[in-house]
Design an enzyme around this catalytic site. Structure first.
Site, short mmCIF file in Angstrom:
data_model
loop_
_atom_site.label_atom_id
_atom_site.label_comp_id
_atom_site.label_asym_id
_atom_site.label_seq_id
_atom_site.Cartn_x
_atom_site.Cartn_y
_atom_site.Cartn_z
N ILE A 158 0.68 -1.27 0.01
CA ILE A 158 0.14 -0.08 0.01
C ILE A 158 0.87 1.19 0.17
O ILE A 158 1.73 1.35 0.78
CB ILE A 158 -0.88 0.02 1.10
CG1 ILE A 158 -1.96 -1.22 1.28
CG2 ILE A 158 -1.75 1.35 1.16
CD1 ILE A 158 -2.59 -1.35 2.58
N GLY A 188 8.53 4.65 2.27
CA GLY A 188 7.53 4.45 3.26
C GLY A 188 6.28 4.02 2.75
O GLY A 188 5.88 4.52 1.64
N SER A 189 5.87 3.27 3.57
CA SER A 189 4.20 2.88 3.45
C SER A 189 4.04 1.63 4.43
O SER A 189 4.41 1.60 5.39
CB SER A 189 3.82 2.57 2.01
OG SER A 189 2.55 2.62 1.76
N ARG A 190 3.10 0.65 3.81
CA ARG A 190 2.88 -0.59 4.62
C ARG A 190 2.57 -1.91 3.81
O ARG A 190 2.25 -1.37 2.70
CB ARG A 190 1.81 -0.27 5.67
CG ARG A 190 0.37 -0.26 5.34
CD ARG A 190 -0.56 -0.11 6.45
NE ARG A 190 -1.71 -0.74 6.05
CZ ARG A 190 -3.21 -0.40 6.23
NH1 ARG A 190 -3.34 0.92 6.53
NH2 ARG A 190 -4.13 -1.35 6.25
#
Length: 221
Positions: A158, A188-190
């Protein structure tokens, strides 16, 4: 340690831009101010170092196990819950989510070995990664891997407010090996992992994970 191929263009461009700025400062902007030139040079080195560290791939002894689900990413566990996965399974699953800050290693690794049964990319928004709707409205990819025992695990990369490019290397029908790279998320994110309800979760909220090393869960065959 080595550097990821996804960072070559960004690192080269950043280095050249900073070098040009430093040369302009030295010859034109602050020719009579050595303190300003030194401060600008130090700032450039720090900025370049931050960009380089983002694309690092540290040497690691990877964890392997037929029934173990290994963390696909470095970061912090921010979600452990039972939820409905509406895209592929359309039933109840256990979700474990890992938030990746810009300081984390950003290689994404296969949590299990098996065959890719499903892959889909979705363009979308760039809400912050912890926003409740980020998993359904942000840019994302969904990958489902089936183990040799017939158990399916879903991974979802995501994008976030800063992460503006998701890269996934696998396609439907590809065999994949636990611990190998399946993708990369820039800045960055997940990553969400959806597991069967009977999977035994091995991490807690707030735990720090290492991609390819930390055991997230144990599958029941």
């Amino acid at each position: 340690m080595r550097l990821h191929r996804e960072g070559k263009t960004i690192m080269l461009t950043t280095g050249l831009v900073l070098l040009v700025l430093d040369l302009l400062a030295y010859f034109y902007l602050f020719p009579d101010n050595p303190t300003a030139i030194i401060l600008l040079a130090l700032t450039s080195l720090i900025l370049f170092g931050l960009v380089v560290q983002f694309f690092r791939i540290p040497n690691r002894l990877l964890t392997t196990g037929e029934t173990q689900v290994i963390a696909p990413a470095d970061g912090k566990v921010v979600v452990i819950e039972e939820t409905t996965e509406a895209e592929y399974f359309k039933d109840r699953r256990r979700q474990v989510s890992i938030f990746m800050s810009p300081l984390n290693v950003h290689v994404n690794r296969n949590p299990i070995s098996g065959v890719v049964r499903y892959f889909k990319y979705f363009p979308g928004k760039y809400l912050v990664a912890w926003h409740p709707k980020s998993s359904t409205e942000n840019e994302r990819t969904t990958v489902v891997i089936e183990t040799s025992a017939g158990v399916e695990v879903l991974l979802r990369q995501i994008a976030g407010a800063v992460a503006r490019r998701i890269i996934c290397y696998v396609k439907e029908g590809n065999p994949v090996t636990q611990g190998e790279e399946f993708g990369f998320i820039k800045f960055g994110s997940r990553v969400d992992v959806f597991l069967p309800l009977d999977a035994e979760i091995k991490v807690n909220i707030g735990d720090v994970t290492k991609g390819g090393v930390t055991v997230l869960a144990e599958l029941k065959n």
